[in-house]
Design an enzyme around this catalytic site. Structure first.
Site, PDB file in Angstrom:
ATOM      1  N   GLU A  32       0.845  -1.202   0.000  1.00  0.00           N
ATOM      2  CA  GLU A  32       0.000   0.000   0.000  1.00  0.00           C
ATOM      3  C   GLU A  32       0.882   1.254   0.000  1.00  0.00           C
ATOM      4  O   GLU A  32       1.854   1.333   0.751  1.00  0.00           O
ATOM      5  CB  GLU A  32      -0.871  -0.055   1.238  1.00  0.00           C
ATOM      6  CG  GLU A  32      -2.349   0.102   1.064  1.00  0.00           C
ATOM      7  CD  GLU A  32      -3.045  -0.784   0.045  1.00  0.00           C
ATOM      8  OE1 GLU A  32      -3.031  -0.430  -1.159  1.00  0.00           O
ATOM      9  OE2 GLU A  32      -3.651  -1.777   0.442  1.00  0.00           O
ATOM     10  N   HIS A  33       0.550   2.201  -0.871  1.00  0.00           N
ATOM     11  CA  HIS A  33       1.313   3.443  -1.048  1.00  0.00           C
ATOM     12  C   HIS A  33       2.726   3.146  -1.571  1.00  0.00           C
ATOM     13  O   HIS A  33       3.647   3.932  -1.357  1.00  0.00           O
ATOM     14  CB  HIS A  33       1.351   4.268   0.248  1.00  0.00           C
ATOM     15  CG  HIS A  33      -0.001   4.813   0.600  1.00  0.00           C
ATOM     16  ND1 HIS A  33      -0.465   6.007   0.122  1.00  0.00           N
ATOM     17  CD2 HIS A  33      -1.010   4.283   1.347  1.00  0.00           C
ATOM     18  CE1 HIS A  33      -1.700   6.207   0.580  1.00  0.00           C
ATOM     19  NE2 HIS A  33      -2.053   5.168   1.312  1.00  0.00           N
ATOM     20  N   THR A  34       2.869   2.029  -2.206  1.00  0.00           N
ATOM     21  CA  THR A  34       4.147   1.691  -2.833  1.00  0.00           C
ATOM     22  C   THR A  34       4.117   1.980  -4.334  1.00  0.00           C
ATOM     23  O   THR A  34       5.165   2.165  -4.937  1.00  0.00           O
ATOM     24  CB  THR A  34       4.462   0.192  -2.644  1.00  0.00           C
ATOM     25  OG1 THR A  34       3.312  -0.563  -3.032  1.00  0.00           O
ATOM     26  CG2 THR A  34       4.794  -0.130  -1.198  1.00  0.00           C
ATOM     27  N   ASP A  35       2.918   2.031  -4.930  1.00  0.00           N
ATOM     28  CA  ASP A  35       2.865   2.127  -6.406  1.00  0.00           C
ATOM     29  C   ASP A  35       3.473   3.427  -6.930  1.00  0.00           C
ATOM     30  O   ASP A  35       4.295   3.423  -7.844  1.00  0.00           O
ATOM     31  CB  ASP A  35       1.455   1.865  -6.966  1.00  0.00           C
ATOM     32  CG  ASP A  35       0.353   2.773  -6.446  1.00  0.00           C
ATOM     33  OD1 ASP A  35       0.616   3.617  -5.551  1.00  0.00           O
ATOM     34  OD2 ASP A  35      -0.784   2.646  -6.947  1.00  0.00           O
ATOM     35  N   ALA A 120     -15.188   2.691  -0.344  1.00  0.00           N
ATOM     36  CA  ALA A 120     -14.811   1.550   0.492  1.00  0.00           C
ATOM     37  C   ALA A 120     -13.380   1.099   0.219  1.00  0.00           C
ATOM     38  O   ALA A 120     -12.920   0.103   0.758  1.00  0.00           O
ATOM     39  CB  ALA A 120     -15.787   0.402   0.263  1.00  0.00           C
ATOM     40  N   GLY A 121     -12.672   1.831  -0.652  1.00  0.00           N
ATOM     41  CA  GLY A 121     -11.284   1.468  -0.952  1.00  0.00           C
ATOM     42  C   GLY A 121     -11.176   0.333  -1.946  1.00  0.00           C
ATOM     43  O   GLY A 121     -10.151  -0.342  -2.029  1.00  0.00           O
ATOM     44  N   SER A 123     -11.819   0.904  -5.242  1.00  0.00           N
ATOM     45  CA  SER A 123     -11.527   1.524  -6.525  1.00  0.00           C
ATOM     46  C   SER A 123     -12.692   1.569  -7.496  1.00  0.00           C
ATOM     47  O   SER A 123     -12.586   1.152  -8.651  1.00  0.00           O
ATOM     48  CB  SER A 123     -10.356   0.821  -7.204  1.00  0.00           C
ATOM     49  OG  SER A 123      -9.272   0.852  -6.362  1.00  0.00           O
ATOM     50  N   SER A 124     -13.797   2.129  -7.032  1.00  0.00           N
ATOM     51  CA  SER A 124     -14.921   2.312  -7.943  1.00  0.00           C
ATOM     52  C   SER A 124     -14.546   3.278  -9.067  1.00  0.00           C
ATOM     53  O   SER A 124     -14.977   3.099 -10.209  1.00  0.00           O
ATOM     54  CB  SER A 124     -16.142   2.825  -7.185  1.00  0.00           C
ATOM     55  OG  SER A 124     -15.783   3.903  -6.362  1.00  0.00           O
ATOM     56  N   ASP A 169      -4.613   0.600  -9.130  1.00  0.00           N
ATOM     57  CA  ASP A 169      -6.050   0.325  -9.245  1.00  0.00           C
ATOM     58  C   ASP A 169      -6.449   0.091 -10.696  1.00  0.00           C
ATOM     59  O   ASP A 169      -7.185  -0.846 -11.022  1.00  0.00           O
ATOM     60  CB  ASP A 169      -6.861   1.502  -8.683  1.00  0.00           C
ATOM     61  CG  ASP A 169      -6.483   1.828  -7.248  1.00  0.00           C
ATOM     62  OD1 ASP A 169      -5.766   1.021  -6.632  1.00  0.00           O
ATOM     63  OD2 ASP A 169      -6.907   2.882  -6.760  1.00  0.00           O
TER      64      ASP A 169
HETATM   65  C1  GLA Z   1      -5.288   4.407  -3.865  1.00  0.00           C
HETATM   66  C2  GLA Z   1      -4.548   4.817  -5.128  1.00  0.00           C
HETATM   67  C3  GLA Z   1      -3.527   3.748  -5.537  1.00  0.00           C
HETATM   68  C4  GLA Z   1      -2.622   3.375  -4.365  1.00  0.00           C
HETATM   69  C5  GLA Z   1      -3.443   3.092  -3.120  1.00  0.00           C
HETATM   70  C6  GLA Z   1      -2.587   2.888  -1.903  1.00  0.00           C
HETATM   71  O1  GLA Z   1      -6.082   3.280  -4.102  1.00  0.00           O
HETATM   72  O2  GLA Z   1      -5.443   5.016  -6.191  1.00  0.00           O
HETATM   73  O3  GLA Z   1      -2.773   4.204  -6.633  1.00  0.00           O
HETATM   74  O4  GLA Z   1      -1.664   4.365  -4.133  1.00  0.00           O
HETATM   75  O5  GLA Z   1      -4.365   4.135  -2.830  1.00  0.00           O
HETATM   76  O6  GLA Z   1      -1.800   1.755  -2.051  1.00  0.00           O
END
Ligand code: GLA
Length: 383
Positions: A32-35, A120-121, A123-124, A169
């Protein structure tokens, strides 16, 4: 997905004819937050997503109907013809980004609907972008490859929606494969499918139903923090360093005095998280779910205490999982609300869900929503 309702509404407002396309939301096992730091992620597409019916309309205008919002939008294809409705910016952005890459578009009518829970995280928004990028590329024969389709979705977020997101996403939504997670190197975009059928375990999401208003600005600030660290390390003469992916703890220590403690801790979280993805992939190949779970808890701790993208509700859900003996649990996605993802032994599943509902509602006045994860295919045309 809501195919029948989309067909019905499209017929009611536009025409019985048209093509149907769909793209999924995603989960992320770890990374997470690595992309946006050029690191690794480990997502998979899910069985919830967006369906759109589309038909060329012979004009130079787009007429769009968001079924779930019962809202219409009409806009042009040029930069100065953006829609007023914020939801339509996702479609407008995709149209613009396709044209910037040489794709020739004309007007079209569309109705779309989704079952990815908003905020909800899962990625809609990437599901909308991927649906339209994939569909328009196909219908107007633009000849754009799947990597570029994912980048079109990401560029839409950057240039039209104000979120400086990474590629995870949109990549997961376009490249998803039934039954497999995707280990993606976000710098080179090299990827590998990992079959994910954990025998004796279930993957379940618990939705806190919390959505923080300032999530996108807090997200962008995290990214700036990372970029600042990279710039300072480059100034120290490490010219080979391009992204946090290339930074070692030793390099970070060289600039420790020039940055705040917060920035130091955030950068260290990212460096550790990139390694955790690789460790989890190795553990999965050995079917070592205890290690997978332990890394998930480490990520939660990092996101909560170091990167500071969790919230009270998510921390409580994580604590409940720990108390119930759940193998792995953590906040998923960008954070600031949304879901935890939980790897649960089958025999613990029922008691975990019951306890989570009871304890969470005792504290916050409502139950978390529960979603079982089904890993599914990416963007496609529905025939
Ligand atoms: C969101 C962003 C992604 C990613 C995540 C965290 O979903 O759209 O690019 O950075 O947060 O991993």
């Amino acid at each position: 997905m809501n195919v029948e309702i989309v067909k019905e509404k499209f017929a009611e407002h536009f025409s019985p004819e048209g093509e149907l396309y769909a793209s999924p939301g995603r989960i992320n096992l770890l990374g997470e937050h690595t992309d946006y730091n050029g690191g690794f992620v480990f997502p998979g597409a899910i069985d919830k997503g967006i369906v759109a019916k589309i038909r060329k309309n012979g004009t130079d205008k787009v007429r769009a109907y968001a079924v779930d919002l019962d809202s219409f939008s009409e806009f042009g294809l040029e930069e100065d013809q953006a829609p007023k409705e914020s939801w339509a910016m996702y479609i407008f952005g995709v149209c613009r980004e396709i044209q910037k890459r040489g794709g020739k578009l004309e007007g079209f009518d569309t109705a779309f609907s989704g079952d990815v829970p908003l905020g909800a995280g899962m990625s809609s928004s990437a599901a909308i972008e991927s649906t339209f990028a994939f569909a328009l590329n196909d219908m107007f024969s633009c000849g754009i490859d799947k990597f570029e389709l994912a980048k079109i979705g990401q560029a839409t977020e950057h240039n039209y929606c104000g979120v400086k997101c990474g590629i995870m996403d949109q990549f997961a939504s376009v490249f998803g494969k039934k039954g497999s997670l995707i280990r993606l190197d976000c710098r080179s975009l090299e990827y590998k499918y990992f079959p994910f059928e954990p025998k004796g375990y279930k993957l379940v999401l618990l939705d806190s139903a919390v959505k923080h208003e300032l999530a996108s600005s807090a997200y962008n600030q995290r990214r700036e923090s990372c970029e600042k660290v990279v710039a300072l390390i480059q100034q120290k003469g490490h010219t080979e360093v391009e992204l946090l992916r290339d930074v070692t703890i030793e390099m970070l220590d060289e600039i420790k005095d020039q940055i705040t403690e917060k920035d130091y801790i955030r950068a260290k979280y990212v460096i550790d998280e990139i390694q955790r993805v690789l460790d989890v992939c190795d553990a999965l190949e050995r079917a070592d779910f205890d290690t997978v779970g332990q890394k998930m808890y480490e990520t939660h701790h990092g996101m909560s205490k170091l990167y500071e993208v969790s919230c009270e509700e998510l921390d409580v859900l994580n604590d409940i999982a720990k108390e119930c003996g759940v193998t792995g649990s953590r906040v998923m996605g960008g954070g600031f609300g949304g879901c935890t993802i939980n790897l649960v032994k089958e025999e613990l599943y029922d008691s975990f869900i019951a306890t989570a509902k009871q304890k969470y509602s005792a504290q916050f006045g409502h139950e978390p929503k529960v979603y079982d994860v089904v890993i599914s295919d990416g963007s496609h045309k529905i025939i």
